[in-house]
Structures are given as structure tokens and as C-alpha cells.
Design an enzyme around this catalytic site. Structure first.
Site, PDB file in Angstrom:
ATOM      1  N   ARG A 160       0.817  -1.224   0.000  1.00 33.57           N
ATOM      2  CA  ARG A 160       0.000   0.000   0.000  1.00 33.57           C
ATOM      3  C   ARG A 160       0.844   1.265   0.000  1.00 33.57           C
ATOM      4  NH1 ARG A 160      -3.222  -1.628   4.899  1.00 33.57           N
ATOM      5  NH2 ARG A 160      -1.778  -3.368   4.927  1.00 33.57           N
ATOM      6  N   GLU A 169       4.389  -7.710  16.780  1.00 36.41           N
ATOM      7  CA  GLU A 169       3.729  -8.167  18.003  1.00 36.41           C
ATOM      8  C   GLU A 169       4.247  -9.569  18.374  1.00 36.41           C
ATOM      9  OE1 GLU A 169      -0.426  -7.937  17.557  1.00 36.41           O
ATOM     10  OE2 GLU A 169      -0.846  -8.346  19.662  1.00 36.41           O
TER      11      GLU A 169
HETATM   12  P1  AMP Z   1       2.934  -0.714  12.474  1.00 35.91           P
HETATM   13  O1  AMP Z   1       2.278  -1.441  13.620  1.00 35.91           O
HETATM   14  O2  AMP Z   1       2.795   0.788  12.613  1.00 35.91           O
HETATM   15  O3  AMP Z   1       4.351  -1.139  12.282  1.00 35.91           O
HETATM   16  O4  AMP Z   1       2.118  -1.107  11.176  1.00 35.91           O
HETATM   17  C1  AMP Z   1       2.496  -2.203  10.399  1.00 35.91           C
HETATM   18  C2  AMP Z   1       1.900  -2.183   9.022  1.00 35.91           C
HETATM   19  O5  AMP Z   1       0.629  -2.792   9.083  1.00 35.91           O
HETATM   20  C3  AMP Z   1       1.731  -0.802   8.400  1.00 35.91           C
HETATM   21  O6  AMP Z   1       2.255  -0.842   7.093  1.00 35.91           O
HETATM   22  C4  AMP Z   1       0.246  -0.571   8.382  1.00 35.91           C
HETATM   23  O7  AMP Z   1      -0.165  -0.045   7.141  1.00 35.91           O
HETATM   24  C5  AMP Z   1      -0.371  -1.951   8.595  1.00 35.91           C
HETATM   25  N1  AMP Z   1      -1.445  -1.916   9.589  1.00 35.91           N
HETATM   26  C6  AMP Z   1      -1.306  -1.979  10.924  1.00 35.91           C
HETATM   27  N2  AMP Z   1      -2.493  -1.936  11.538  1.00 35.91           N
HETATM   28  C7  AMP Z   1      -3.430  -1.842  10.573  1.00 35.91           C
HETATM   29  C8  AMP Z   1      -4.859  -1.740  10.563  1.00 35.91           C
HETATM   30  N3  AMP Z   1      -5.584  -1.746  11.700  1.00 35.91           N
HETATM   31  N4  AMP Z   1      -5.484  -1.641   9.379  1.00 35.91           N
HETATM   32  C9  AMP Z   1      -4.771  -1.635   8.218  1.00 35.91           C
HETATM   33  N5  AMP Z   1      -3.435  -1.736   8.151  1.00 35.91           N
HETATM   34  C10 AMP Z   1      -2.753  -1.828   9.320  1.00 35.91           C
END
Ligand code: AMP
Length: 172
Positions: free
Chosen positions: A58, A95
Site C-alpha cells: 500500500r 507483536e
Molecule cells: P505498524 O504497527 O505501525 O508497524 O504497522 C504495520 C503495518 O501494518 C503498516 O504498514 C500498516 O499499514 C499496517 N497496519 C497496521 N495496523 C493496521 C490496521 N488496523 N489496518 C490496516 N493496516 C494496518
């Protein structure tokens, strides 16, 4: 324009307890996609951005459009093994377990001013890893741009305090 009306919540996907933010209605809306890119571009119009970096998949969509709009280059960050030339990699915590991203080692030079783009800022681990990739190759991170920020996860605390973070939609 109310961009949040173009985001679809998918409860318990990809696993229980996660509300996935589906951006495909926004991407499919000519007005919505245009408004989102214009707004993010306007925030960084005077920042002297030379390269926009986004990760598959994305981050490619928003990053490519934003780079074009800012008159900057685009640098893809990819999962290990996808880029064909010499790469620089970073591993970061998820996680459960770890993940890695790579860029071509010659993607950035010392004079580069970089904007890091993604659809969602969640825990911040991915964005922090991308920032590390940029600084390790000698360039400067000038900003972060997100469509959606999940404020309750406090992801911005993982990002450098002196770098601007713009999110168009905040989920509190
Ligand atoms: P992060 O936890 O900030 O490292 O996010 C990891 C990746 O997962 C990022 O590229 C976000 O675009 C995607 N992501 C995390 N949480 C969501 C969510 N609730 N909905 C859609 N994409 C998510």
C-alpha cells in the site's frame, strides 16, 4: 471532503481483535484519492523533498502518487529477496516475532531529503524501521505522511521527535 467516510472497517481481520482499515473505497474514489494526495503533498510542498519512500504494497500506491506530485523520486522498500541488486536491510519487532525490509543500497545519497509514506501508522515499528534504513544510507528523514493514524497505539512515540508527522485521519 470527509475522507474517513471512504475507509471501511473490517473487524477481526486478519485476526481476532484487529479492526483492519480497508482503504480500497478511498483508492476507488476519484475525488477521495485525489484529495488525499493533494492534502499530503500540500503539507510537504516546501520541505525540499527529493525522495519519497514507501513499502509494499500500500505504501507504493500513496508513495508513487505523492512522489510524482512533489516532483521527487520514489524508493521502494520491499520484503527480503525481492530486490535484484545490492540491498541494505533492517529487521524490526512485530507483536509476535520479527520482520525485515530492504532497499537497494544506492537508493539514497547524502544530500537526499526523504519523506516516508504509508497508509496506516499503527504501532510505529514499520515506520521507525524505514527511518533507520534512510539514515543508515546517509540521507535525512524530513517527514512522515500517513493516511490514517491509530492514535491509541501511540506509534508516533517510536518516531524521531524532531521530524514532522502528518496523518489525515486520526482514530482515537
Ligand atoms: P505498524 O504497527 O505501525 O508497524 O504497522 C504495520 C503495518 O501494518 C503498516 O504498514 C500498516 O499499514 C499496517 N497496519 C497496521 N495496523 C493496521 C490496521 N488496523 N489496518 C490496516 N493496516 C494496518
Amino acid at each position: 471532503m470527509d475522507l474517513s467516510s471512504l475507509i471501511r472497517d473490517i473487524p477481526d481481520w486478519p485476526k481476532e481483535g484487529i479492526v483492519f482499515k480497508d482503504i480500497t473505497p478511498l483508492l476507488a474514489s476519484p475525488e477521495g484519492f485525489h484529495a488525499a494526495i493533494e492534502k499530503l503533498a500540500s503539507e510537504y510542498a516546501d520541505a525540499g523533498i527529493t525522495k519519497v519512500m514507501g513499502a509494499e504494497a500500500r505504501g507504493f500506491i500513496f508513495g508513487g502518487a505523492l512522489a510524482y506530485r512533489l516532483g521527487a523520486g520514489f524508493v521502494p522498500a520491499r520484503k527480503p529477496g525481492k530486490l535484484p541488486w545490492q540491498t541494505t536491510a533492517v529487521t524490526y519487532e512485530l507483536e509476535y516475532g520479527t520482520d525485515s525490509l530492504e532497499v537497494h543500497s544506492d537508493s539514497f545519497g547524502e544530500g537526499d531529503v526523504v519523506l516516508i509514506v504509508d497508509d496506516v501508522l499503527a504501532t510505529g515499528g514499520t515506520a521507525a524501521a524505514k527511518a533507520k534504513l534512510v539514515t543508515e544510507t546517509g540521507a535525512r528523514v524530513a517527514g512522515f505522511a500517513f493516511l490514517i493514524e491509530l492514535d491509541f497505539l501511540e506509534g508516533r512515540a517510536k518516531l524521531p521527535a524532531d521530524v514532522p508527522i502528518i496523518s489525515l485521519i486520526h482514530i482515537v
